[in-house]
Design a protein around this motif. Structure first.
Motif, PDB file in Angstrom:
ATOM      1  N   ALA A  25      38.224  51.095  58.340  1.00 22.98           N
ATOM      2  CA  ALA A  25      37.785  52.503  58.556  1.00 22.98           C
ATOM      3  C   ALA A  25      38.480  53.568  58.757  1.00 22.98           C
ATOM      4  N   GLU A  26      39.577  53.568  59.040  1.00 22.17           N
ATOM      5  CA  GLU A  26      40.765  54.773  59.280  1.00 22.17           C
ATOM      6  C   GLU A  26      41.431  55.002  57.776  1.00 22.17           C
ATOM      7  N   GLU A  27      41.659  53.806  57.146  1.00 27.58           N
ATOM      8  CA  GLU A  27      42.003  54.211  55.722  1.00 27.58           C
ATOM      9  C   GLU A  27      40.737  55.071  54.983  1.00 27.58           C
ATOM     10  N   LEU A  28      39.472  54.641  55.135  1.00 29.64           N
ATOM     11  CA  LEU A  28      38.506  55.357  54.444  1.00 29.64           C
ATOM     12  C   LEU A  28      38.172  56.803  54.915  1.00 29.64           C
ATOM     13  N   VAL A  29      38.378  57.023  56.145  1.00 28.47           N
ATOM     14  CA  VAL A  29      38.207  58.193  56.843  1.00 28.47           C
ATOM     15  C   VAL A  29      39.339  59.230  56.094  1.00 28.47           C
ATOM     16  N   ALA A  30      40.583  58.572  56.021  1.00 27.13           N
ATOM     17  CA  ALA A  30      41.544  59.312  55.531  1.00 27.13           C
ATOM     18  C   ALA A  30      41.508  59.965  54.000  1.00 27.13           C
ATOM     19  N   GLN A  31      40.646  58.930  53.197  1.00 24.60           N
ATOM     20  CA  GLN A  31      40.374  59.269  52.017  1.00 24.60           C
ATOM     21  C   GLN A  31      38.969  60.022  51.856  1.00 24.60           C
ATOM     22  N   ARG A  32      38.246  60.330  52.922  1.00 23.01           N
ATOM     23  CA  ARG A  32      37.163  60.836  52.875  1.00 23.01           C
ATOM     24  C   ARG A  32      35.980  60.177  52.185  1.00 23.01           C
ATOM     25  N   CYS A  33      35.756  59.007  52.319  1.00 21.21           N
ATOM     26  CA  CYS A  33      34.703  58.121  51.609  1.00 21.21           C
ATOM     27  C   CYS A  33      34.382  57.016  52.605  1.00 21.21           C
ATOM     28  N   PHE A  34      34.391  57.231  53.911  1.00 19.29           N
ATOM     29  CA  PHE A  34      33.787  56.125  54.976  1.00 19.29           C
ATOM     30  C   PHE A  34      32.142  56.205  54.842  1.00 19.29           C
ATOM     31  N   PRO A  35      31.544  55.238  55.460  1.00 16.41           N
ATOM     32  CA  PRO A  35      32.143  54.108  55.972  1.00 16.41           C
ATOM     33  C   PRO A  35      32.576  52.856  54.975  1.00 16.41           C
ATOM     34  N   CYS A  36      32.752  51.718  55.371  1.00 15.87           N
ATOM     35  CA  CYS A  36      33.172  50.689  54.329  1.00 15.87           C
ATOM     36  C   CYS A  36      31.914  49.881  53.984  1.00 15.87           C
ATOM     37  N   GLY A  37      31.082  49.247  55.041  1.00 15.38           N
ATOM     38  CA  GLY A  37      29.929  48.852  54.472  1.00 15.38           C
ATOM     39  C   GLY A  37      29.670  47.617  53.620  1.00 15.38           C
ATOM     40  N   VAL A  38      30.839  47.097  53.221  1.00 12.81           N
ATOM     41  CA  VAL A  38      30.599  45.882  52.347  1.00 12.81           C
ATOM     42  C   VAL A  38      29.998  44.750  52.844  1.00 12.81           C
ATOM     43  N   CYS A  39      29.838  44.571  54.145  1.00 13.41           N
ATOM     44  CA  CYS A  39      28.858  43.429  54.502  1.00 13.41           C
ATOM     45  C   CYS A  39      27.483  43.762  54.392  1.00 13.41           C
ATOM     46  N   THR A  40      27.331  44.903  54.654  1.00 11.69           N
ATOM     47  CA  THR A  40      25.821  45.152  54.473  1.00 11.69           C
ATOM     48  C   THR A  40      25.404  45.059  52.848  1.00 11.69           C
ATOM     49  N   CYS A  88      29.403  37.908  53.573  1.00 17.01           N
ATOM     50  CA  CYS A  88      29.850  39.083  54.116  1.00 17.01           C
ATOM     51  C   CYS A  88      31.582  38.781  54.815  1.00 17.01           C
ATOM     52  N   ALA A  89      31.749  37.382  55.027  1.00 20.09           N
ATOM     53  CA  ALA A  89      33.186  37.022  55.502  1.00 20.09           C
ATOM     54  C   ALA A  89      33.900  36.772  53.962  1.00 20.09           C
ATOM     55  N   GLN A  90      33.267  36.257  53.056  1.00 21.27           N
ATOM     56  CA  GLN A  90      34.161  36.243  51.735  1.00 21.27           C
ATOM     57  C   GLN A  90      34.586  37.687  51.038  1.00 21.27           C
ATOM     58  N   CYS A  91      33.560  38.517  51.178  1.00 19.03           N
ATOM     59  CA  CYS A  91      33.893  39.919  50.498  1.00 19.03           C
ATOM     60  C   CYS A  91      34.634  41.138  51.593  1.00 19.03           C
ATOM     61  N   VAL A 151      24.521  51.798  48.714  1.00 17.88           N
ATOM     62  CA  VAL A 151      25.237  51.050  49.423  1.00 17.88           C
ATOM     63  C   VAL A 151      25.987  50.151  48.322  1.00 17.88           C
ATOM     64  N   GLU A 152      25.554  49.851  47.386  1.00 23.42           N
ATOM     65  CA  GLU A 152      26.461  48.944  46.406  1.00 23.42           C
ATOM     66  C   GLU A 152      27.872  49.870  45.781  1.00 23.42           C
ATOM     67  N   THR A 153      27.738  50.997  45.737  1.00 24.34           N
ATOM     68  CA  THR A 153      28.833  51.985  45.418  1.00 24.34           C
ATOM     69  C   THR A 153      29.903  51.948  46.429  1.00 24.34           C
ATOM     70  N   ALA A 203      25.677  36.919  60.785  1.00 27.48           N
ATOM     71  CA  ALA A 203      27.138  36.424  61.002  1.00 27.48           C
ATOM     72  C   ALA A 203      28.158  37.768  60.979  1.00 27.48           C
ATOM     73  N   SER A 204      27.887  38.547  60.344  1.00 25.68           N
ATOM     74  CA  SER A 204      28.444  39.986  60.367  1.00 25.68           C
ATOM     75  C   SER A 204      28.634  40.808  61.515  1.00 25.68           C
ATOM     76  N   HIS A 205      27.852  40.479  62.598  1.00 26.22           N
ATOM     77  CA  HIS A 205      27.363  41.335  63.945  1.00 26.22           C
ATOM     78  C   HIS A 205      26.554  42.383  63.465  1.00 26.22           C
ATOM     79  N   ASN A 206      26.002  42.547  62.303  1.00 28.91           N
ATOM     80  CA  ASN A 206      24.976  43.497  61.795  1.00 28.91           C
ATOM     81  C   ASN A 206      23.556  43.069  62.217  1.00 28.91           C
TER      82      ASN A 206
END
Length: 302
Positions: free
Chosen positions: A228-243, A199-202, A83-85, A158-161
């Motif tokens: 998400a749309e940007e990452l799908v276009a790059q084929r490296c979704f999802p974001c997941g920074v908040c997790t 999660c909010a700051q990052c 996840v950290e990558t 806070a992140s809704h996760n």
């Protein structure tokens, strides 16, 4: 029944404590899932959706399938080092693998319950077919996060996760509806979110805004969808920074990553100044490979 050794709920008025037959069924379901590698499992009576009155009526279990008596929620860990990558192809493949595994587990459990004479079916881990579908209607027909909370697996941060004691928000979920009135698990009383604001700051799109009056923050779903749309276009979704940055979870102790908040908070600025910053090399190395480089507008160059 979230973790090993946890006592079953004593039940609720009206027979929700469960007959001996239903308690035995619960034990069989737990064994079935544990034998197949499920990390988390919880049981929620469908009445909890009505009692909480948080989910719109049309999205509640009994509205979707009137025979439903219990919702069983399964969870699988998303290992922290991967996840950290994020965003990376490695993270994307983990996400897809966990999703496929969850659907198979839910399908197997559905068939197992049906063979035992308890009508059941499951909702897949994701409820959309494309980014365009989300852009037109950014909602699934059934939400696993509140289901997991009602099943005692954790609380909503806070992140809704969903935040879990075991893995923080680094977990994927799937839900099975059944007509069996299985004894429920107690909901978690203590909030796991400590409102650290990581999660909010990052968040790359600043899609999360903290609220002083409650744990769950304001959430800009369109900004999150844009990412998400940007990452799908790059084929490296999802974001997941908040997790990734959430400090909650025993997995941090396992991986020796309990004191990395400063590193997370400084990542964007450090990599903007030096993309080869050695502190972040293990992550940036993974991100470089398997992803098509974006071309600069109007130049045709990468």
């Amino acid at each position: 029944m979230k973790g090993k050794g946890k006592k079953e709920a004593t039940g609720r008025p009206g027979g929700r404590g469960g007959s001996g037959k239903m308690r035995e069924l619960k034990s069989r379901v737990v064994r079935f899932c544990r034998d197949r590698g499920v990390d988390l499992i919880g049981f929620a009576p469908v009445e909890r959706w009505d009692e909480a009155d948080e989910v719109p009526p049309d999205f509640r279990p009994r509205a979707l399938w009137p025979p439903a008596k219990t919702v069983i929620v399964l969870g699988l860990e998303m290992p922290l080092p991967i996840v950290e990558t994020t965003p990376s192809v490695v993270h994307m493949e983990l996400y897809k693998t966990a999703n496929i595994e969850l659907d198979q587990l839910a399908y197997d459990l559905t068939r197992y319950l049906n063979r035992l004479g308890h009508a059941s079916f499951f909702f897949p881990r994701d409820g959309y077919g494309s980014m365009r579908a989300l852009r037109e209607n950014n909602r699934a027909s059934f939400a696993h996060v509140p289901a997991a909370r009602y099943a005692g697996l954790g609380t909503i941060g806070a992140s809704h996760n969903l935040l879990t004691s075991e893995f923080g928000p680094r977990v994927r979920l799937v839900s099975i509806f059944t007509s069996a009135e299985i004894p429920p698990d107690p909901m978690m009383g203590k909030e796991l979110c400590i409102k650290c604001q990581a999660c909010a700051q990052c968040c790359p799109k600043k899609a999360i805004r903290m609220r002083p009056d409650r744990v769950v923050g304001e959430y800009d779903d369109q900004a999150c969808l844009e990412m998400a749309e940007e990452l799908v276009a790059q084929r490296c979704f999802p974001c997941g920074v908040c997790t990734k940055v959430c400090p909650i979870g025993k997995d941090r102790t396992l991986y020796g990553q309990s004191a990395v908040m400063k590193k997370y908070l400084g990542e964007a600025e450090a990599l903007a100044a030096d993309p080869e910053d050695p502190e972040y090399k293990p992550w940036t190395h993974v991100r470089k490979y398997g992803v098509a480089r974006r071309k600069k507008q109007g130049t045709g160059k990468e």
